[in-house]
Design a protein around this motif. Structure first.
Motif, mmCIF file in Angstrom:
data_model
loop_
_atom_site.group_PDB
_atom_site.id
_atom_site.type_symbol
_atom_site.label_atom_id
_atom_site.label_comp_id
_atom_site.label_asym_id
_atom_site.label_seq_id
_atom_site.Cartn_x
_atom_site.Cartn_y
_atom_site.Cartn_z
ATOM 1 N N ALA A 206 0.843 -1.195 0.000
ATOM 2 C CA ALA A 206 0.000 0.000 0.000
ATOM 3 C C ALA A 206 0.881 1.249 0.000
ATOM 4 C CB ALA A 206 -0.909 -0.002 1.233
ATOM 5 N N SER A 207 0.271 2.392 -0.310
ATOM 6 C CA SER A 207 1.004 3.660 -0.294
ATOM 7 C C SER A 207 1.482 3.976 1.118
ATOM 8 C CB SER A 207 0.101 4.795 -0.786
ATOM 9 O OG SER A 207 -0.358 4.566 -2.106
ATOM 10 N N ALA A 208 2.594 4.687 1.216
ATOM 11 C CA ALA A 208 3.106 5.100 2.517
ATOM 12 C C ALA A 208 2.112 6.040 3.199
ATOM 13 C CB ALA A 208 4.448 5.802 2.354
ATOM 14 N N GLY A 209 2.114 6.027 4.530
ATOM 15 C CA GLY A 209 1.190 6.870 5.278
ATOM 16 C C GLY A 209 1.350 8.342 4.949
ATOM 17 N N SER A 210 2.595 8.812 4.826
ATOM 18 C CA SER A 210 2.831 10.219 4.503
ATOM 19 C C SER A 210 2.268 10.562 3.124
ATOM 20 C CB SER A 210 4.328 10.531 4.551
ATOM 21 O OG SER A 210 5.048 9.690 3.649
ATOM 22 N N ARG A 211 2.340 9.621 2.201
ATOM 23 C CA ARG A 211 1.790 9.845 0.862
ATOM 24 C C ARG A 211 0.266 9.946 0.928
ATOM 25 N NH1 ARG A 211 1.045 12.450 -3.434
ATOM 26 N NH2 ARG A 211 0.581 11.279 -5.332
ATOM 27 N N ARG A 212 -0.359 9.161 1.780
ATOM 28 C CA ARG A 212 -1.818 9.217 1.907
ATOM 29 C C ARG A 212 -2.254 10.575 2.444
ATOM 30 N NH1 ARG A 212 -2.812 3.310 4.767
ATOM 31 N NH2 ARG A 212 -0.905 2.420 3.879
ATOM 32 N N VAL A 213 -1.476 11.135 3.353
ATOM 33 C CA VAL A 213 -1.792 12.471 3.861
ATOM 34 C C VAL A 213 -1.709 13.492 2.726
ATOM 35 C CG1 VAL A 213 -1.042 14.311 5.420
ATOM 36 C CG2 VAL A 213 -1.066 11.934 6.214
ATOM 37 N N GLU A 214 -0.726 13.341 1.857
ATOM 38 C CA GLU A 214 -0.599 14.246 0.717
ATOM 39 C C GLU A 214 -1.769 14.066 -0.250
ATOM 40 O OE1 GLU A 214 1.449 16.841 0.196
ATOM 41 O OE2 GLU A 214 1.862 16.386 2.303
ATOM 42 N N VAL A 215 -2.270 12.836 -0.377
ATOM 43 C CA VAL A 215 -3.439 12.587 -1.225
ATOM 44 C C VAL A 215 -4.645 13.329 -0.661
ATOM 45 C CG1 VAL A 215 -5.067 10.833 -2.021
ATOM 46 C CG2 VAL A 215 -2.616 10.367 -2.096
ATOM 47 N N ILE A 216 -4.800 13.315 0.653
ATOM 48 C CA ILE A 216 -5.874 14.089 1.294
ATOM 49 C C ILE A 216 -5.762 15.557 0.891
ATOM 50 C CG2 ILE A 216 -6.776 14.936 3.508
ATOM 51 C CD1 ILE A 216 -6.001 12.241 4.731
ATOM 52 N N ARG A 217 -4.532 16.066 0.918
ATOM 53 C CA ARG A 217 -4.300 17.473 0.575
ATOM 54 C C ARG A 217 -4.690 17.758 -0.879
ATOM 55 N NH1 ARG A 217 -1.241 20.398 3.615
ATOM 56 N NH2 ARG A 217 -0.022 18.589 4.301
ATOM 57 N N GLU A 218 -4.276 16.878 -1.784
ATOM 58 C CA GLU A 218 -4.547 17.096 -3.203
ATOM 59 C C GLU A 218 -6.030 16.943 -3.527
ATOM 60 O OE1 GLU A 218 -1.687 15.430 -6.051
ATOM 61 O OE2 GLU A 218 -0.401 14.912 -4.351
ATOM 62 N N LEU A 219 -6.707 15.996 -2.890
ATOM 63 C CA LEU A 219 -8.141 15.854 -3.091
ATOM 64 C C LEU A 219 -8.875 17.095 -2.590
ATOM 65 C CD1 LEU A 219 -8.644 12.128 -1.987
ATOM 66 C CD2 LEU A 219 -9.010 13.032 -4.292
ATOM 67 N N THR A 220 -8.467 17.575 -1.415
ATOM 68 C CA THR A 220 -9.098 18.754 -0.832
ATOM 69 C C THR A 220 -8.923 19.968 -1.732
ATOM 70 O OG1 THR A 220 -8.753 17.889 1.411
ATOM 71 C CG2 THR A 220 -9.175 20.251 1.195
ATOM 72 N N ARG A 221 -7.726 20.142 -2.269
ATOM 73 C CA ARG A 221 -7.469 21.268 -3.175
ATOM 74 C C ARG A 221 -8.368 21.213 -4.395
ATOM 75 N NH1 ARG A 221 -0.845 21.019 -3.091
ATOM 76 N NH2 ARG A 221 -0.517 22.252 -1.185
ATOM 77 N N ALA A 222 -8.712 19.999 -4.825
ATOM 78 C CA ALA A 222 -9.570 19.826 -5.996
ATOM 79 C C ALA A 222 -11.052 19.929 -5.643
ATOM 80 C CB ALA A 222 -9.282 18.475 -6.654
ATOM 81 N N GLY A 223 -11.347 20.175 -4.355
ATOM 82 C CA GLY A 223 -12.727 20.334 -3.939
ATOM 83 C C GLY A 223 -13.441 19.056 -3.558
ATOM 84 N N VAL A 224 -12.691 17.943 -3.471
ATOM 85 C CA VAL A 224 -13.285 16.655 -3.113
ATOM 86 C C VAL A 224 -13.244 16.500 -1.597
ATOM 87 C CG1 VAL A 224 -13.146 14.149 -3.373
ATOM 88 C CG2 VAL A 224 -12.530 15.646 -5.295
ATOM 89 N N PRO A 225 -14.383 16.342 -0.938
ATOM 90 C CA PRO A 225 -14.384 16.196 0.530
ATOM 91 C C PRO A 225 -13.783 14.861 0.954
ATOM 92 C CG PRO A 225 -16.593 15.865 -0.343
ATOM 93 C CD PRO A 225 -15.747 16.340 -1.494
ATOM 94 N N VAL A 226 -12.962 14.920 2.004
ATOM 95 C CA VAL A 226 -12.229 13.735 2.452
ATOM 96 C C VAL A 226 -12.500 13.453 3.924
ATOM 97 C CG1 VAL A 226 -9.974 12.615 2.640
ATOM 98 C CG2 VAL A 226 -10.396 14.254 0.799
ATOM 99 N N THR A 227 -12.730 12.170 4.217
ATOM 100 C CA THR A 227 -12.860 11.682 5.583
ATOM 101 C C THR A 227 -11.644 10.828 5.923
ATOM 102 O OG1 THR A 227 -15.282 11.631 5.522
ATOM 103 C CG2 THR A 227 -14.226 10.206 7.128
#
Length: 353
Positions: A206-227
């Motif tokens: 699986a992706s590294a934990g730090s990378r998943r946090v960055e994915v949260i950031r990129e999704l949020t920037r694109a307007g996609v709500p993240v839980t």
């Protein structure tokens, strides 16, 4: 132990009818060469599977969705704790290494979904993709089943939630961002640990934990709500990271969060205990003692409203810590609502023969 895999064995499933045992000298040159040397490398095999139905109903009152889709059976991420592992037993395969290496791909899922949504009897309600196995596991790069499902849902303006721990979800931002503008999508990002050494043992592919946090950031920037989904919470393995993971995810843009304690149904229990004895032998008894406490003196209890949060002093402590962490960062529990009133059936296209 096999290189790059979560399981330490290929434990037979509970429905298997034939078990192969080798006599001394019958295991073959490759296996004999591996003994005492480097762990063997077990390849992943993808199998095409034609499905007749793709929407799965859920009547469990402690699950926040009524319909789900699982594009794949088995998961190459290899998370040792995965509660979906026992499903491979129905295929007469092992919930251990087979679950991680024998991946069944529902290649016609998008066609079947379109047919089901076109039925006049269908009533729109949010559908969760990835409730069992990850819809963005490595096979998705070539098969693109999840992407095609999203394209169908977008055509119907149908609400959807995605559950993943993979950065591959960012590939589909061209679909997710427009859906988000209409309140038709949310993503639950599972972050289990920020310790990459632990991740390599617990969730090897699986992706590294730090990378998943960055994915949260990129999704949020694109307007996609993240839980944020902190799951599973494992006493003396990753529970100490609770506050740090909530803080990092909140800073990255997640506005909601939930957690699930370690669950050990069916074959997951012996597979987990093998893993624990291999990687944390001095800690194993302490871990299982608390796990037992969480589940009323047993390794696992499957009762609704207990299986995911546990009970007792440890369960109360986890809940209190989680609540404090959420309030500290202005987050809330999982309660996001998606729209269903925009659902429409596009004009049915003629089939090509």
């Amino acid at each position: 132990m096999t290189t790059g895999r979560g399981s330490t064995s290929n434990l037979p499933g509970r429905f298997i009818r034939t078990v192969t045992e080798f006599e001394p000298g019958e295991r073959g040159a490759a296996a004999q060469q591996a003994e005492g040397g480097a762990p063997p490398v077990r390849p992943t095999r993808l199998h095409a599977e034609e499905c007749k139905s793709i929407l799965v109903g859920n009547q469990s009152p402690d699950i926040p969705f009524s319909l789900s889709i699982n594009p794949y059976r088995g998961c190459e991420h290899g998370c040792i704790y995965c509660f979906a592992r026992p499903t491979h037993s129905y295929l007469e395969l092992s919930p251990g290494l087979d679950f991680e290496t024998e991946i069944f791909c529902k290649d016609n899922a998008d066609q079947v979904l379109r047919q089901q949504l076109m039925r006049k009897s269908y009533q729109c309600q949010p559908v969760a993709i990835g409730a069992a196995t990850d819809p963005y596991q490595p096979a998705e790069r070539s098969r693109e089943i999840t992407r095609r499902l999203l394209q169908v849902l977008a055509a119907f303006q149908h609400p959807v939630t995605l559950i993943t721990k993979s950065s591959l979800v960012l590939r589909d931002l061209d679909i997710l961002a427009p859906l988000a503008e209409q309140s038709l999508v949310s993503v639950a990002m599972s972050v289990t640990t920020l310790d990459n050494r632990l991740k390599s043992m617990l969730e090897p592919r699986a992706s590294a934990g730090s990378r998943r946090v960055e994915v949260i950031r990129e999704l949020t920037r694109a307007g996609v709500p993240v839980t944020l989904l902190f799951a599973p919470v494992i006493p003396f393995i990753n529970d100490h990271e609770l506050e740090a993971i909530v803080a990092a995810s909140a800073e990255a843009g997640a506005t909601q969060a939930g957690y699930v304690v370690l669950r050990l149904p069916h074959e997951v229990n012996p597979l987990w205990q093998q893993w624990l004895a291999t990687h944390f032998p001095q800690r194993a008894a302490k871990v299982m003692s608390v796990v037992n406490g969480l589940h009323g003196g047993r390794d696992y209890r499957s009762e609704w409203f207990v299986r995911q949060t546990g009970q007792g002093a440890w369960a109360d402590l986890i809940a209190q810590r989680f609540d404090i962490a959420l309030r500290r960062h202005g987050m809330v529990g999982r309660s996001r609502r998606l729209r269903t009133d925009l659902f429409r059936r596009p004009e049915q296209q003629l089939s090509l023969f």
